[in-house]
Motif scaffolding. Structure first.
Motif, PDB file in Angstrom:
ATOM      1  N   ILE A  30     -18.553 -30.777  30.007  1.00  0.00           N
ATOM      2  CA  ILE A  30     -19.008 -29.438  30.372  1.00  0.00           C
ATOM      3  C   ILE A  30     -19.978 -28.913  29.330  1.00  0.00           C
ATOM      4  CG2 ILE A  30     -17.062 -28.822  31.837  1.00  0.00           C
ATOM      5  CD1 ILE A  30     -15.759 -27.431  29.508  1.00  0.00           C
ATOM      6  N   ALA A  31     -20.872 -28.031  29.772  1.00  0.00           N
ATOM      7  CA  ALA A  31     -21.970 -27.585  28.915  1.00  0.00           C
ATOM      8  C   ALA A  31     -21.509 -26.532  27.917  1.00  0.00           C
ATOM      9  CB  ALA A  31     -23.091 -27.020  29.774  1.00  0.00           C
ATOM     10  N   PRO A  32     -21.846 -26.706  26.639  1.00  0.00           N
ATOM     11  CA  PRO A  32     -21.629 -25.612  25.689  1.00  0.00           C
ATOM     12  C   PRO A  32     -22.840 -24.685  25.628  1.00  0.00           C
ATOM     13  CG  PRO A  32     -22.209 -27.615  24.483  1.00  0.00           C
ATOM     14  CD  PRO A  32     -22.281 -27.942  25.957  1.00  0.00           C
ATOM     15  N   ARG A  33     -22.579 -23.390  25.694  1.00  0.00           N
ATOM     16  CA  ARG A  33     -23.619 -22.393  25.403  1.00  0.00           C
ATOM     17  C   ARG A  33     -23.444 -22.008  23.934  1.00  0.00           C
ATOM     18  NH1 ARG A  33     -26.347 -19.071  30.219  1.00  0.00           N
ATOM     19  NH2 ARG A  33     -26.573 -20.949  31.469  1.00  0.00           N
ATOM     20  N   VAL A  34     -24.462 -22.223  23.142  1.00  0.00           N
ATOM     21  CA  VAL A  34     -24.340 -22.135  21.691  1.00  0.00           C
ATOM     22  C   VAL A  34     -24.869 -20.784  21.207  1.00  0.00           C
ATOM     23  CG1 VAL A  34     -24.927 -23.244  19.516  1.00  0.00           C
ATOM     24  CG2 VAL A  34     -24.640 -24.642  21.582  1.00  0.00           C
TER      25      VAL A  34
END
Length: 230
Positions: free
Chosen positions: A55-59
């Motif tokens: 799953i994508a991390p929003r940093v």
């Protein structure tokens, strides 16, 4: 039936990310130092999480507590390093001393992100004029979500604002995803879902032991179950 809700979970490290994915999270908000309400993590942490989960991390792009941008040159450099470490989605938001959006700082970072999707975070809940802020940001590339509780005090106070903004979806400045977080509880979900809101953000709610403890896959799974209406 409204579409499947997005569940975003705050992760501090690889262990959190793995537990969040196991519990059914769709997305991560990747930060460090929750004592300062979430600051920019290291490129090493980003790379580790990219390797560990699908799953994508929003940093987070935020170097100090508060909502001032601070050293924008340094922030831009950090954003470039994070992209090299594999970050493809981001979270940011800066206000000036009068509570207006710091458009110079935001536009500088958006240039560095070069089309990467990003969330404008809860700085909106401290803005002098939410509507003006949304309209100023409306056409910036990559902006696809606002993380908001509707109020600086949290969802309990912000619920009327959230419902009113959800009703404006599609208007200029209101086309982005409304990602609700900040004192969010499971008992808020039915009213939010009924208003057509389908993106939810949890931090402490995923951590039964508090911020000193890890994300609990079981706690995330309970949110997933409620959001899915099971």
């Amino acid at each position: 039936m409204s579409k499947r809700a997005v569940l975003e979970v705050i992760a501090l490290d690889v262990e959190d990310a793995v537990a969040a994915q196991a519990g059914g999270a769709d997305r991560l908000e990747l930060v460090t130092d929750m004592a300062a309400d979430g600051l920019t993590p290291s490129p090493r942490t980003v790379a580790g999480i990219r390797a560990a989960v699908d799953i994508a991390p929003r940093v987070m792009l935020r170097l100090a507590d508060g909502f001032a941008a601070g050293d924008v040159d340094r922030l831009a450099g950090v954003a470039g390093e994070l992209r090299e470490a594999g970050a493809e989605e981001f979270v940011l938001g800066f206000l000036d001393a009068d509570g207006g959006v710091d458009l110079t700082a935001v536009e500088r970072l958006v240039d560095v992100l070069d089309g990467c999707p990003w969330t404008f975070h809860r700085a909106i809940d401290r803005a002098a004029d939410r509507d003006a802020l949304r309209k100023q940001l409306a056409d910036l590339p990559g902006l696809d979500a606002y993380l908001t509780a509707g109020s600086a005090a949290g969802v309990d106070d912000g619920l009327p604002t959230l419902l009113a903004e959800a009703a404006r979806g599609g208007e200029p400045g209101y086309q982005q995803e409304l990602l609700v977080g900040g004192g969010l509880r499971l008992d808020h979900v039915p009213a939010l879902r009924a208003a057509g809101i389908d993106a939810f953000h949890i931090g402490g709610a995923a951590r039964p032991e508090g911020w000193a403890g890890p994300v609990s896959a079981a706690a995330v799974a309970e949110w997933r179950r409620v959001l899915d209406g099971d």
